[in-house]
Design an enzyme around this catalytic site. Structure first.
Site, PDB file in Angstrom:
ATOM      1  CG  ASP A   1      15.277 -16.699  16.792  1.00 29.82           C
ATOM      2  OD1 ASP A   1      16.394 -15.758  16.629  1.00 29.82           O
ATOM      3  OD2 ASP A   1      15.012 -17.563  17.386  1.00 29.82           O
TER       4      ASP A   1
ATOM      5  CD  GLU B   1      13.681 -22.428  10.607  1.00 33.25           C
ATOM      6  OE1 GLU B   1      13.146 -21.844  11.363  1.00 33.25           O
ATOM      7  OE2 GLU B   1      14.985 -22.759  10.648  1.00 33.25           O
TER       8      GLU B   1
ATOM      9  CE1 TYR C   1      14.179 -17.481  12.472  1.00 36.39           C
ATOM     10  CE2 TYR C   1      11.938 -18.760  12.133  1.00 36.39           C
ATOM     11  CZ  TYR C   1      13.344 -18.706  12.599  1.00 36.39           C
ATOM     12  OH  TYR C   1      14.085 -19.821  12.750  1.00 36.39           O
TER      13      TYR C   1
END
Length: 308
Positions: free
Chosen positions: A129, A28, A111
């Site tokens: 996102d 991520e 996020y």
DNA sequence: AATCCGTGGGA
DNA sequence: TTCCCAAGGAT
């Protein structure tokens, strides 16, 4: 939507059921502003080298920056190292499972905290996102693009759309994100391949053009360009580089910097590789000072190097 | 709130 | 060739 995802999801290693929360956290952070295809090889190298937060935390932060390669925004590597350190110090070496705990980690914002809680721990979180924002803007809002910056209304809409069921919510987040990444793309959306085209408000409205022009980031002659060139040299150097050499010397004079650094090849030092600098000396010094302040470089008696 | 922070592939 | 922009975060 989730049916479409089940059939069309890309086979990405961080989606493997056996992937650890740490692997998902690393993915991520690497994927922040960096395309999947460029993340893949670096992610594999990282997970092999540092299979747990403790493995990374045991090394100097400069190792993280060095092995970040050319993913860009190398401060992310620094923060990932800091996150690993925090996980070891405050969470017994295990990636925390809740949104709030994740959010407190360096380099983890709203996020990433939601994404890791959802995709690594199966939590019901509202993931927002750039892909999800664009899909919502078109499908529900009927506009070509979402607002320039995330609005409270957008967040409320995402909360309202999220399925109540926990397991379904995880699939929903992944599916909407994937749709935005591979079908409902920013420039040339593949509407013919869209599983929800019949429900799309943007299609119904005749695909109206964007209401604003996104302002691009300037690059040539910026501090960012200079910082990138300096870090590229330090990343390839196998020993500290004296300040005047780093800033001015040709890169092929035996300072441990290979001449095949793409944008440095054939040029005389990081500065000479750059064009259009207004005040080269001042800018180089300022960029270097910024890197030192950010912890992306450090200065020893022998010269400048990545921290460690 | 606006700006800064890298990089490289494709349109 | 130039421009766009890709699973954002921090200040």
């Amino acid at each position: 939507m989730t049916d479409w995802f089940r059939e069309n999801a890309r086979d990405l290693p961080w989606r493997d059921p056996g992937c650890s929360p740490w692997g998902i956290l690393v993915s991520e952070v690497m994927l922040q502003q960096t395309p999947v295809v460029r993340v893949l090889p670096v992610w594999r190298e990282w997970l092999e080298r540092w299979p747990t937060p403790a493995h990374l935390a045991a090394e100097p932060s400069g190792a993280a920056v060095r092995h970040w390669g050319r993913l860009g925004y190398p401060r992310r590597a620094l923060r990932l190292h800091a996150a690993a350190t925090a996980i070891v110090a405050g969470h017994a070496g295990e990636v925390p499972a809740t949104y709030d705990e994740l959010l407190s980690l360096p380099g983890v914002g709203t996020y990433t905290a939601a994404a890791v809680a959802a995709f690594a721990f199966g939590r019901r979180e509202t993931v927002v996102d750039t892909n999800i924002r664009r899909v919502h803007a078109r499908l529900v809002g009927g506009t070509a693009l979402p607002a320039p910056a995330l609005t409270a209304a957008e967040t409320r809409r995402a909360v309202a759309l999220l399925p109540d069921d926990e397991a379904l919510s995880v699939q929903w987040n992944a599916a909407v994100m994937e749709l935005g990444a591979v079908v409902c793309t920013a420039r040339a959306p593949l509407c013919d391949a869209c599983p929800v085209i019949d429900a799309c408000a943007w299609i119904a409205a005749g695909r109206p053009a964007p209401e604003y022009v996104p302002k691009g980031q300037s690059w040539a002659g910026t501090d960012r360009q200079v910082r990138g060139a300096i870090v590229a040299v330090l990343r390839h150097a196998d020993s500290p580089v004296a300040r005047p050499i780093l800033l001015w010397a040709p890169v092929d004079l035996g300072i441990g910097v290979p001449v095949d650094v793409p944008h440095l090849a054939g040029h005389a030092g990081p500065l000479a590789a750059l064009h259009g600098l207004q005040a080269p000396t001042e800018q180089l010094e300022r960029a270097l000072a910024g890197l030192l302040a950010d912890g992306l470089a450090e200065e020893t008696e022998a010269g400048l190097r990545l921290p460690g």
